[in-house]
Design a protein around this motif. Structure first.
Motif, mmCIF file in Angstrom:
data_model
loop_
_atom_site.group_PDB
_atom_site.id
_atom_site.type_symbol
_atom_site.label_atom_id
_atom_site.label_comp_id
_atom_site.label_asym_id
_atom_site.label_seq_id
_atom_site.Cartn_x
_atom_site.Cartn_y
_atom_site.Cartn_z
ATOM 1 N N ASP A 173 -0.177 10.710 -12.461
ATOM 2 C CA ASP A 173 -1.256 11.659 -12.179
ATOM 3 C C ASP A 173 -0.918 12.684 -11.093
ATOM 4 O O ASP A 173 -1.799 13.268 -10.482
ATOM 5 C CB ASP A 173 -2.546 10.910 -11.828
ATOM 6 N N LEU A 227 6.122 0.697 -9.360
ATOM 7 C CA LEU A 227 4.881 1.437 -9.551
ATOM 8 C C LEU A 227 5.217 2.697 -10.326
ATOM 9 O O LEU A 227 6.166 3.401 -9.974
ATOM 10 C CB LEU A 227 4.274 1.807 -8.181
ATOM 11 N N LYS A 282 0.860 -1.185 0.000
ATOM 12 C CA LYS A 282 0.000 0.000 0.000
ATOM 13 C C LYS A 282 0.897 1.236 0.000
ATOM 14 O O LYS A 282 1.767 1.381 0.862
ATOM 15 C CB LYS A 282 -0.898 0.026 1.233
ATOM 16 N N ILE A 321 3.654 6.304 -11.501
ATOM 17 C CA ILE A 321 2.585 7.254 -11.211
ATOM 18 C C ILE A 321 2.676 8.394 -12.222
ATOM 19 O O ILE A 321 3.730 8.995 -12.385
ATOM 20 C CB ILE A 321 2.716 7.805 -9.777
ATOM 21 N N LYS A 328 -3.071 10.716 -2.619
ATOM 22 C CA LYS A 328 -3.203 9.609 -3.577
ATOM 23 C C LYS A 328 -2.828 8.321 -2.865
ATOM 24 O O LYS A 328 -1.928 8.292 -2.022
ATOM 25 C CB LYS A 328 -2.264 9.786 -4.774
ATOM 26 N N ASN A 329 -3.514 7.251 -3.241
ATOM 27 C CA ASN A 329 -3.215 5.923 -2.702
ATOM 28 C C ASN A 329 -3.115 4.940 -3.852
ATOM 29 O O ASN A 329 -3.904 5.018 -4.810
ATOM 30 C CB ASN A 329 -4.312 5.468 -1.733
ATOM 31 N N TYR A 330 -2.175 4.022 -3.746
ATOM 32 C CA TYR A 330 -1.956 3.008 -4.775
ATOM 33 C C TYR A 330 -1.730 1.675 -4.084
ATOM 34 O O TYR A 330 -1.344 1.624 -2.915
ATOM 35 C CB TYR A 330 -0.741 3.355 -5.638
ATOM 36 N N SER A 331 -1.949 0.604 -4.828
ATOM 37 C CA SER A 331 -1.775 -0.729 -4.289
ATOM 38 C C SER A 331 -1.074 -1.598 -5.330
ATOM 39 O O SER A 331 -1.402 -1.526 -6.515
ATOM 40 C CB SER A 331 -3.159 -1.304 -3.962
ATOM 41 N N ILE A 332 -0.103 -2.378 -4.876
ATOM 42 C CA ILE A 332 0.657 -3.255 -5.765
ATOM 43 C C ILE A 332 0.542 -4.682 -5.241
ATOM 44 O O ILE A 332 0.840 -4.938 -4.065
ATOM 45 C CB ILE A 332 2.158 -2.866 -5.783
#
Length: 138
Positions: free
Chosen positions: A72, A68, A37, A70, A55-59
């Motif tokens: 944006d 990852l 996360k 990004i 912003k949050n991302y998940s791998i």
């Protein structure tokens, strides 16, 4: 002719500038399960507070390294935080003292000593395409 030039200038000014590309390469992943996360912050206000990341991302973890990309985020100052949610319970598990029981990491590879890091320690400037290398702390 002058009005055509003005019209073209107005149209060009309405096109948003392209965001720089931020690539995050993560290493030292020990367990091939769960997800990583990632949270991105742009201010010290509420840094590290749950739900405060812009912003949050998940791998999904499949190997001992992950990446990852990004695209944006506009140009600016940011700090990246992450943790390996090994048991997929969508939270950072800690012991009774609040010390993480799951691997975690920060931009600039900040390694906290006796307290959580500050935004200023993790902050970096995203003004052009950039790659961060973050080694998880286990």
């Amino acid at each position: 002719m002058k009005s055509i030039i003005v019209f073209i200038a107005v149209i060009v000014s309405l096109i948003p500038p392209e965001n720089p590309k931020l690539t995050i390469k993560i290493s030292n992943i020990e367990k091939m399960q769960g997800t990583i996360k990632v949270g991105v912050f742009n201010t010290d206000k509420n840094f590290l507070k749950e739900g405060a990341a812009i912003k949050n991302y998940s791998i999904i973890v499949e190997k001992s390294t992950a990446a990852l990309t990004i695209t944006d985020l506009p140009k600016g100052h940011y700090a990246v935080t992450m943790y390996h949610d090994e048991n997929s319970d969508h939270k950072m598990n800690t012991n009774f003292l609040g010390i993480p029981k799951e691997p975690y990491g920060f931009s600039n590879n900040v390694k906290p000593k006796m307290s959580a890091p500050k935004y200023e320690d993790c902050k970096f400037n995203l003004s052009e395409d950039q790659t961060l290398h973050i080694k998880l702390i286990n």
